[in-house]
Design an enzyme around this catalytic site. Sequence first.
Site, PDB file in Angstrom:
ATOM      1  CB  CYS A  43      49.894  30.458  40.624  1.00 54.57           C
ATOM      2  SG  CYS A  43      50.368  29.844  39.091  1.00 54.57           S
ATOM      3  CB  THR A  90      43.838  39.429  13.892  1.00 53.03           C
ATOM      4  OG1 THR A  90      42.824  38.867  13.454  1.00 53.03           O
ATOM      5  CG2 THR A  90      44.307  40.519  13.033  1.00 53.03           C
ATOM      6  CD  GLU A 143      40.827  30.245  15.989  1.00 57.33           C
ATOM      7  OE1 GLU A 143      40.468  30.916  14.977  1.00 57.33           O
ATOM      8  OE2 GLU A 143      40.106  29.004  15.961  1.00 57.33           O
TER       9      GLU A 143
END
Length: 545
Positions: free
Chosen positions: A187, A439, A516
Amino acid sequence: MMEVQDQESLGRWDRLGSRDLSTRLEAMEIISQEVTRKVEAIGPLTSSPPATGTVLSSDLNDILAHLLMLSKRCPFEDVRERCIQLLQEVQDLGVRIPRPLGNGPSRFIPEKEILQVSKVDSRTQSIFEDAFAALGRLDNISLVMGFHPQYLESFLRTQHYLLQMDGPLPLHYRHYIGIMAAARHQCSYLVNLHVNDFLQVGGDAKWLNGLGEAPQKLQQLGELNKILAHRPWLITKEHMEALLKAEEHSWSLAELIHAVVLLTHYHSLASFTFGCGITPEIHCDGGHTFRPPSLSQYCVCDIANGNGHANQHDDQLDDQDMCGEVEVLMERMKQLQECRDDEEASQEEMATRFEREKTESMLVVTSEDEECVPSRDISRHFEDPSYGYKDFSRRGEHVPTFRAQDYSWEDHGYSLVNRLYPDVGQMLDEKFQMAYNLTYNTMATHKDVDTSMLRRAIWNYIHCMFGIRYDDYDYGEINQLLDRSFKIYIKTMVCSPEKTTKRMYESFWRQFQHSEKVHVNLLLMEARMQAELLYALRAITRYMT
């Protein structure tokens, strides 16, 4: 003398993070004077036409790249505006200034959908200001996490504590461990960030030539880094004992806990970085260029702003295929809820379903399975680059089952971390809970949806890939809720994140919003971190008892 200047220049950039306007203006004035001095030192520029501009010493180029980053990323408007003005003044003198490469913080998410630093609510503004004050930058990871400000706040608080507050390990060790961990997954984004941070806190540049140049104590961490990143179930108390009883190179228990938390934090953050297609920071290598834009580049980047018409056209074609994807998923959730109420599977059946899902997860193939050969630049930060996740299942090796009720984060891991590295157990716990419970009760365009069943399936599937079993969970639900393309994405992002592609990101949950999908990536990151931590902490507990 050079070091004194470096320290002064660091202090000057640092002061731009102050919440006090006059302090920021003062710091900008000093930077402005320094830029003017450096430009004048090049000699008369009037004869040089601005189009070609003069290519400058790397010292001035670094400052100009930093100003470019601040003009786009600083949460304080006064600093952004002054940086734009200063760059314009330099360009007017015939000096070539840099421009950003790419389109925003992510290769996968259109820049216009990601929070603009200049257009955020007061809560997010405050989080961005804190992050900027702590690190002198607002990095692309934070901007993408900005879809979920509550989570971002918890994440930044934890990361700040691990890297900068009182703790068992010296500051330069912390950044070096971050480099070692990120390098396991090649990375370069995280490696480059922490190379800069490592040098800023006084780390020895020689260590960056390779793990062999670092102190013996850090070299010994290489084995734990490797196994934790790729096959954490193989970690034993003997691995811990080797580090804790290494005579003059020994780790203390508190130092080892700090190191383990950093390793797992950066392994899982590498997953998030690849999973969201995070691009290099504007001021780092690959984030800017001093070349003037060619017409063809101009057309692609600036006119289409990263969302070429071709892409939009593809989406319309796809719409017919995926119509109803969300409704199908919601219907399955409803049916599973009804089945739960009707029948209770036996313990034996539940165990069988877990073993079946675990075995199947081993056979999910990550993207094209092409070899990713790490560049020399990255691989020097770790040993044994060929050691990875993928080989063991094909050789018939088996991941043993780790029963969560025998050793869980809530009952065992949390208290061990808190005891040896106070407050960190609490912070990690809040961050895990935040990701798991987050949520907005929406699914794509649908409102008032209870998504807890879906979040649990994703979390438990990741733990299942690591062999971790919850006795009270019916693993049959996973196949109902997670389709094949989603499983491939999860497996790749968690086990071989460097192979994640834009196509894979686009191919799962195609009707869902980017926010999402970023939430899914937060779940994957935190579930992975917790799974690795459980294996490491269990081994430390066994060593201690």
